[in-house]
Write an enzyme that holds these catalytic residues in place. Sequence first.
Site, PDB file in Angstrom:
ATOM      1  N   GLU A   1       0.807  -1.219   0.000  1.00  0.00           N
ATOM      2  CA  GLU A   1       0.000   0.000   0.000  1.00  0.00           C
ATOM      3  C   GLU A   1       0.844   1.276   0.000  1.00  0.00           C
ATOM      4  O   GLU A   1       0.552   2.211  -0.780  1.00  0.00           O
ATOM      5  CB  GLU A   1      -0.972  -0.002   1.190  1.00  0.00           C
ATOM      6  CG  GLU A   1      -2.140  -0.953   1.041  1.00  0.00           C
ATOM      7  CD  GLU A   1      -1.786  -2.388   1.435  1.00  0.00           C
ATOM      8  OE1 GLU A   1      -2.656  -3.262   1.340  1.00  0.00           O
ATOM      9  OE2 GLU A   1      -0.620  -2.606   1.834  1.00  0.00           O
TER      10      GLU A   1
ATOM     11  N   HIS B   1     -10.503  -5.404   9.950  1.00  0.00           N
ATOM     12  CA  HIS B   1     -11.154  -5.217   8.652  1.00  0.00           C
ATOM     13  C   HIS B   1     -12.566  -4.642   8.803  1.00  0.00           C
ATOM     14  O   HIS B   1     -13.405  -4.829   7.931  1.00  0.00           O
ATOM     15  CB  HIS B   1     -11.227  -6.542   7.883  1.00  0.00           C
ATOM     16  CG  HIS B   1      -9.908  -7.101   7.485  1.00  0.00           C
ATOM     17  ND1 HIS B   1      -9.078  -7.737   8.379  1.00  0.00           N
ATOM     18  CD2 HIS B   1      -9.258  -7.104   6.298  1.00  0.00           C
ATOM     19  CE1 HIS B   1      -7.977  -8.127   7.756  1.00  0.00           C
ATOM     20  NE2 HIS B   1      -8.055  -7.745   6.500  1.00  0.00           N
TER      21      HIS B   1
END
Length: 331
Positions: free
Chosen positions: A60, A129
């Site tokens: 990322e 998450h």
Amino acid sequence: MREITLSQAVNEAIAEEMRRDASVFLMGEDVAEAGTPFKVLSGLVEEFGTERVIDTPISEPGFVGLAVGAAMTGARPIVDLMFGDFIYLVMDQLCNQAAKQHYMSGGKLTVPMVLRTNMGATRRSAAQHSQSLQALVAHIPGLKVAMPSSAYEAKGLMKTAIRDNNPVVLFEDKLMYQDKAPVPEEEYLIPFGVANIKREGTDITLIGTSSMVQVAEKAAEILALEGISAEVIDPRTIVPLDEATLLESVKKTSRAIVIDEGHQSYGVTAEIASRLNEKAFYHLDAPVLRMGAMDVPVPFSPALEDLTVPTPEQVAANARKLCAGELIHAA
């Protein structure tokens, strides 16, 4: 008017903008062949090819940094961050680089980049998450933050974000991808900083973001059966915030509840409630109440996870108390 899902609306908005502007491209983990784990971007690679729909390595910080550089040199990247929780990994690229380049270059550089990601609990995805981290980036000057509450908003806000010359972070609620709403076939954009009054009312104002707009609307339906008229407002963007519309509503109703799925402490609810308390103080019959998620890591257990997020029944109960003159303090 046709009805499409929020997922289809996002896909359609990106495809239209990629056809309109050759400088727009898409990058992220599993965006091409897989179309993301939620299948939101399915079919785009078939139309635009792997040079404009780019599968990245699982890095990322690396691919967001590449996007910042591409945006500074003439492209308009859309970066897909698979889960909003991963935004912690890109805070330097997003907050120290993308957000500050225009200011630090004296206006010579722009970073027209969209970071699209998701948010929301109650999907049984556990603590890493399931977070709603919009307050983190809303705190940083130079970033715009959009939070669509339906397919209609998702398409209009996405198209506006892609055309904006500033970096935009757009949060989509994971549980809403299959929700349908009327969406025009003709082109439209939704300007940033313009709230949507979803339901008019006179007794209390319910301000919700993203999925909490639906919670507020359901609460308003419950209250209507009891003779309480609730006005429901969707800010659409928290940066910029349509403060004028919120203040006008609160001055009319004299009471307000702000509802957001991020953690309650130091969050979106605190900022909006603070502004209303400061700027509409003499119009209020009670302090503005805020309802956010519990200040705990999101549990994996369904029985525990469901307790962490505001529900229509909880909002209605608090609204009932405010309208009855009972003083409530944020939990």
